[in-house]
Design an enzyme around this catalytic site. Structure first.
Site, short mmCIF file in Angstrom:
data_model
loop_
_atom_site.label_atom_id
_atom_site.label_comp_id
_atom_site.label_asym_id
_atom_site.label_seq_id
_atom_site.Cartn_x
_atom_site.Cartn_y
_atom_site.Cartn_z
N ARG A 87 -13.64 -9.73 0.62
CA ARG A 87 -13.13 -10.09 -0.71
C ARG A 87 -13.00 -11.60 -0.85
O ARG A 87 -12.57 -12.09 -1.89
CB ARG A 87 -11.75 -9.47 -0.86
CG ARG A 87 -11.54 -8.69 -2.12
CD ARG A 87 -10.20 -8.02 -1.94
NE ARG A 87 -9.73 -7.41 -3.11
CZ ARG A 87 -9.68 -6.08 -3.30
NH1 ARG A 87 -10.15 -5.26 -2.39
NH2 ARG A 87 -9.15 -5.60 -4.38
N ARG A 125 -5.35 5.64 -14.35
CA ARG A 125 -5.77 6.18 -13.04
C ARG A 125 -4.64 6.99 -12.40
O ARG A 125 -3.49 6.62 -12.43
CB ARG A 125 -6.16 5.04 -12.10
CG ARG A 125 -6.35 5.54 -10.67
CD ARG A 125 -7.01 4.58 -9.78
NE ARG A 125 -6.43 3.27 -9.79
CZ ARG A 125 -7.00 2.22 -9.22
NH1 ARG A 125 -8.18 2.34 -8.64
NH2 ARG A 125 -6.43 1.04 -9.26
N ARG A 169 -4.58 -9.18 -10.79
CA ARG A 169 -5.66 -8.72 -9.90
C ARG A 169 -7.02 -9.17 -10.44
O ARG A 169 -7.92 -9.55 -9.68
CB ARG A 169 -5.60 -7.20 -9.76
CG ARG A 169 -4.43 -6.77 -8.89
CD ARG A 169 -4.14 -5.30 -9.02
NE ARG A 169 -5.22 -4.47 -8.52
CZ ARG A 169 -5.31 -3.17 -8.76
NH1 ARG A 169 -4.40 -2.56 -9.49
NH2 ARG A 169 -6.31 -2.48 -8.27
#
Ligand code: AP5
Length: 215
Positions: A87, A125, A169
């Site tokens: 990442r 989600r 994020r």
């Protein structure tokens, strides 16, 4: 086969990994899932990661590189798909170093999605705390509302799926992870996949690209 899956939060990495694992027998190595398991088990690693994850920041490279190197050692000969790792460019360099020339990554799947689509996906989600299966209250409903299709466990909402944390994020992704796409364009084969289609369409595109590798 060794695959890296890149994409913003909510791009559908976890959702597509399940399909790829079923089709090719690869091990699914999700850094987020491993961290969440450590948190649920109350390990030292989980405690160290907690505050970063809840804020939507990256866990420090040193912790992640050690954790994922251990996980990769346990992968079967068929290979693995990395979801959420690397990442940062630092993590990618460490990964390349640990795999060596013979073990280089075969391909990178880059799931492309606009930020505007992400928030609705994340806030809707629901995940299974036992097997990690991912659902959505509108787009991918379980057969029985609130329960996992695979093991009947009660589905939960992730604490980092609130609108404020999702924004951070996304910002973290653009600043620290997106530069990896260029890193891999220089070093590997990158398949760009438009991820704002429905899950089955995305799956079909992913399969088509992976078939070219198998041949
Ligand atoms: P992690 O768990 O890796 O989260 P993420 O990358 O932000 O990705 P997500 O799991 O949120 O999204 P996804 O792309 O898998 O989407 P999904 O398939 O679930 O990381 C969490 C945290 O851990 C990080 O913030 C960081 O703190 C830490 N961390 C992890 N790895 C790290 C690392 N390497 N270095 C440092 N820190 C690290 O889909 C989302 C929703 O959309 C679901 O509801 C799904 O049903 C739905 N959906 C999926 N596809 C579609 C579609 N095509 N159409 C409509 N809906 C869809």
């Amino acid at each position: 086969m060794k695959i890296v899956l890149l994409g913003a939060p909510g791009a559908g990495k976890g959702t597509q990994c399940k399909n790829i694992v079923d089709e090719y027998g690869l091990m699914h190595l999700s850094s987020g899932d491993i961290l969440r398991r450590n948190r649920a088990d109350g390990t030292e690693l989980g405690k160290k990661a907690q505050s970063y994850m809840d804020a939507g920041d990256l866990v420090p490279d040193g912790i992640i590189i050690e954790m994922m190197s251990e996980a990769i050692k346990k992968a079967p000969p068929e290979g693995f798909i990395l979801d959420g790792f690397p990442r940062t460019v630092n993590q990618a360099v460490a990964l390349d170093g640990s795999l060596g020339e013979d073990g280089a990554i075969d391909a990178v799947l880059n799931l492309e999605i606009d930020d505007s689509v992400v928030e609705a996906r994340m806030t809707g989600r629901r995940s299974c705390p036992q097997c990690g299966a991912v659902y959505h209250i509108e787009n991918l409903k379980p057969k029985v509302e609130g329960l996992c299709d695979h093991d009947g466990a009660k589905l939960v909402q992730r604490p980092d799926d609130t609108p404020e944390v999702v924004l951070n994020r996304l910002d973290t992704y653009h600043r620290q992870t997106e530069p990896l796409v260029d890193y891999y364009r220089k070093n590997s084969t990158v398949f760009d996949i438009k991820a704002d289609r429905n899950p089955d369409e995305v799956k079909a595109y992913v399969s088509k690209e992976l078939q070219t590798l198998v041949k």
